[in-house]
Enzyme design. Structure first.
Site, PDB file in Angstrom:
ATOM      1  N   HIS A  15      -8.427   4.186   2.898  1.00  0.00           N
ATOM      2  CA  HIS A  15      -8.714   4.936   4.125  1.00  0.00           C
ATOM      3  C   HIS A  15     -10.208   5.086   4.426  1.00  0.00           C
ATOM      4  O   HIS A  15     -10.574   5.377   5.551  1.00  0.00           O
ATOM      5  CB  HIS A  15      -8.113   6.336   4.036  1.00  0.00           C
ATOM      6  CG  HIS A  15      -6.627   6.359   4.155  1.00  0.00           C
ATOM      7  ND1 HIS A  15      -5.798   5.649   3.318  1.00  0.00           N
ATOM      8  CD2 HIS A  15      -5.818   7.005   5.031  1.00  0.00           C
ATOM      9  CE1 HIS A  15      -4.550   5.874   3.669  1.00  0.00           C
ATOM     10  NE2 HIS A  15      -4.525   6.689   4.700  1.00  0.00           N
ATOM     11  N   CYS A  38      -3.562  -1.062  -2.371  1.00  0.00           N
ATOM     12  CA  CYS A  38      -3.814   0.360  -2.630  1.00  0.00           C
ATOM     13  C   CYS A  38      -4.685   0.491  -3.881  1.00  0.00           C
ATOM     14  O   CYS A  38      -4.323  -0.024  -4.944  1.00  0.00           O
ATOM     15  CB  CYS A  38      -2.472   1.053  -2.842  1.00  0.00           C
ATOM     16  SG  CYS A  38      -2.591   2.781  -3.296  1.00  0.00           S
ATOM     17  N   CYS A  97     -11.026   3.371  -1.714  1.00  0.00           N
ATOM     18  CA  CYS A  97      -9.760   3.882  -1.179  1.00  0.00           C
ATOM     19  C   CYS A  97      -9.537   3.214   0.170  1.00  0.00           C
ATOM     20  O   CYS A  97     -10.489   3.039   0.943  1.00  0.00           O
ATOM     21  CB  CYS A  97      -9.847   5.400  -1.010  1.00  0.00           C
ATOM     22  SG  CYS A  97      -8.427   6.111  -0.158  1.00  0.00           S
ATOM     23  N   GLU A 143      -5.430  10.606   8.022  1.00  0.00           N
ATOM     24  CA  GLU A 143      -4.015  10.565   8.418  1.00  0.00           C
ATOM     25  C   GLU A 143      -3.735  11.508   9.588  1.00  0.00           C
ATOM     26  O   GLU A 143      -2.849  11.265  10.392  1.00  0.00           O
ATOM     27  CB  GLU A 143      -3.123  10.947   7.239  1.00  0.00           C
ATOM     28  CG  GLU A 143      -3.105   9.908   6.143  1.00  0.00           C
ATOM     29  CD  GLU A 143      -2.106   8.795   6.392  1.00  0.00           C
ATOM     30  OE1 GLU A 143      -1.047   9.073   6.974  1.00  0.00           O
ATOM     31  OE2 GLU A 143      -2.393   7.652   6.013  1.00  0.00           O
ATOM     32  N   ASP A 166       0.861  -1.192   0.000  1.00  0.00           N
ATOM     33  CA  ASP A 166       0.000   0.000   0.000  1.00  0.00           C
ATOM     34  C   ASP A 166       0.892   1.234   0.000  1.00  0.00           C
ATOM     35  O   ASP A 166       2.082   1.159   0.337  1.00  0.00           O
ATOM     36  CB  ASP A 166      -0.918   0.027   1.236  1.00  0.00           C
ATOM     37  CG  ASP A 166      -1.858   1.242   1.212  1.00  0.00           C
ATOM     38  OD1 ASP A 166      -2.414   1.524   0.139  1.00  0.00           O
ATOM     39  OD2 ASP A 166      -1.992   1.915   2.238  1.00  0.00           O
ATOM     40  N   SER A 167       0.300   2.361  -0.338  1.00  0.00           N
ATOM     41  CA  SER A 167       1.055   3.614  -0.288  1.00  0.00           C
ATOM     42  C   SER A 167       1.384   4.004   1.155  1.00  0.00           C
ATOM     43  O   SER A 167       2.257   4.831   1.378  1.00  0.00           O
ATOM     44  CB  SER A 167       0.249   4.734  -0.953  1.00  0.00           C
ATOM     45  OG  SER A 167      -1.001   4.868  -0.305  1.00  0.00           O
TER      46      SER A 167
HETATM   47  N1  DGL Z   1      -3.858   3.898  -0.572  1.00  0.00           N
HETATM   48  C1  DGL Z   1      -4.521   4.926  -1.355  1.00  0.00           C
HETATM   49  C2  DGL Z   1      -5.727   4.310  -2.081  1.00  0.00           C
HETATM   50  O1  DGL Z   1      -6.274   3.309  -1.667  1.00  0.00           O
HETATM   51  C3  DGL Z   1      -4.986   6.084  -0.512  1.00  0.00           C
HETATM   52  C4  DGL Z   1      -3.870   6.917   0.052  1.00  0.00           C
HETATM   53  C5  DGL Z   1      -3.045   7.608  -1.008  1.00  0.00           C
HETATM   54  O2  DGL Z   1      -3.541   8.536  -1.693  1.00  0.00           O
HETATM   55  O3  DGL Z   1      -1.885   7.224  -1.153  1.00  0.00           O
HETATM   56  O4  DGL Z   1      -6.148   4.851  -3.070  1.00  0.00           O
END
Ligand code: DGL
Length: 275
Positions: free
Chosen positions: A195, A76, A193, A155, A13-14
């Site tokens: 989050h 992600c 997403c 975040e 993931d990011s």
């Molecule tokens: N992990 C990203 C997603 O699911 C969200 C956070 C980001 O923008 O890096 O799209």
């Protein structure tokens, strides 16, 4: 080296958000070992360009190849949206993304065949959810909504605040009225997403009882289960190991994970991606 099925599953993931997918994977597949990689130092990916996120995802795939994973989950949504096809072609191991499982979950939920997708700006621009939904049901109505303020709010530990609710209203309400009349245009909202599941209660509250809210974690874990079973890579039992790595300062990752999940995160090891 042990048997192929004893190798770990990689999750990328990011940042910390993909821990929502890890949590579901561990619930559904308790016998599997996992290695989680969060590119916290370069998050968020959502406001970036596709070529850049593709480059980051390629670096992550090389990182997992060095750790001999049997399958990699791109947890992600943004990375899945712009990089899954390319890295899948380049990878020696199966790669699973979250977009198609998320689309499948939404289509199971929608009675009126009308789905709203909440996602990052790049995910929306890529059209990946639109394609995945239309691949599975060519007639489904899809309304996509970029929600750039939500990831920074989560975040910052501000999920559940009036500020978060105001942002959610701004993004969700246009999907709930037509021609000034309050009438849900969609009957299902897909949280596209990592989050957004952490804002689920507030999103459900704003959307109202007529709208179902779904995410991709459960169906992604299911997809992993099916691939492992069909390739005889599933692990029946034994001790499962779980490792978490993050780029950038580990303390920051742990602080955010703690604020998000309201529990102590496991040990996190700092790592590097790229050269
Ligand atoms: N992990 C990203 C997603 O699911 C969200 C956070 C980001 O923008 O890096 O799209």
């Amino acid at each position: 080296m042990g048997e192929a099925k004893d190798r770990p599953i990689g999750l990328f993931d990011s940042g910390v958000g993909g821990l929502t997918v890890l949590r579901e994977l561990r619930r559904q597949l308790p016998g599997e070992s996992t290695i989680y990689l969060g590119d916290e130092a370069r998050m968020p990916y959502g406001p970036r360009e596709a070529a850049e996120v593709l480059g980051f995802t390629r670096e992550a795939m090389r990182w997992f190849a060095d750790r001999d994973c049997k399958l990699v989950v791109i947890a992600c949504n943004t990375a899945t949206a712009v990089a899954l096809e390319a890295v899948r072609d380049e990878s020696a191991v199966p790669v699973i993304g979250v977009v198609r499982p998320g689309a499948a979950a939404a289509l199971t939920a929608t009675a009126r065949r009308a789905v709203g997708v909440l996602a990052t700006a790049l995910t929306v621009r890529s059209g990946a959810y639109l394609r995945a939904l239309r691949d599975l049901d060519p007639l489904v109505d899809v309304a996509q909504q970029p929600c750039p303020r939500l990831v920074p709010l989560v975040e910052a530990g501000r999920a559940g605040t009036p500020e978060a609710e105001a942002a959610i209203r701004e993004y969700v309400e246009p999907l709930l009225s037509e021609g000034g009349v309050v009438r849900p245009v969609v009957d299902t909202l897909l949280l596209g997403c990592t989050h957004y599941p952490l804002l689920r209660e507030q999103i459900e509250h704003v959307a109202g009882r007529e709208v179902r809210v779904v995410d991709s974690a459960t169906t992604t874990a299911l997809a992993v289960r099916e691939v492992l079973a069909s390739h005889r890579l599933a692990r029946a039992g034994g001790r499962a190991d779980h490792e978490i790595f993050a780029t950038g300062p580990v303390e920051r990752f742990q602080t955010i994970a703690r604020a998000i999940f309201h529990e102590d995160p496991p040990a996190v090891t700092e790592t590097r991606l790229g050269s």
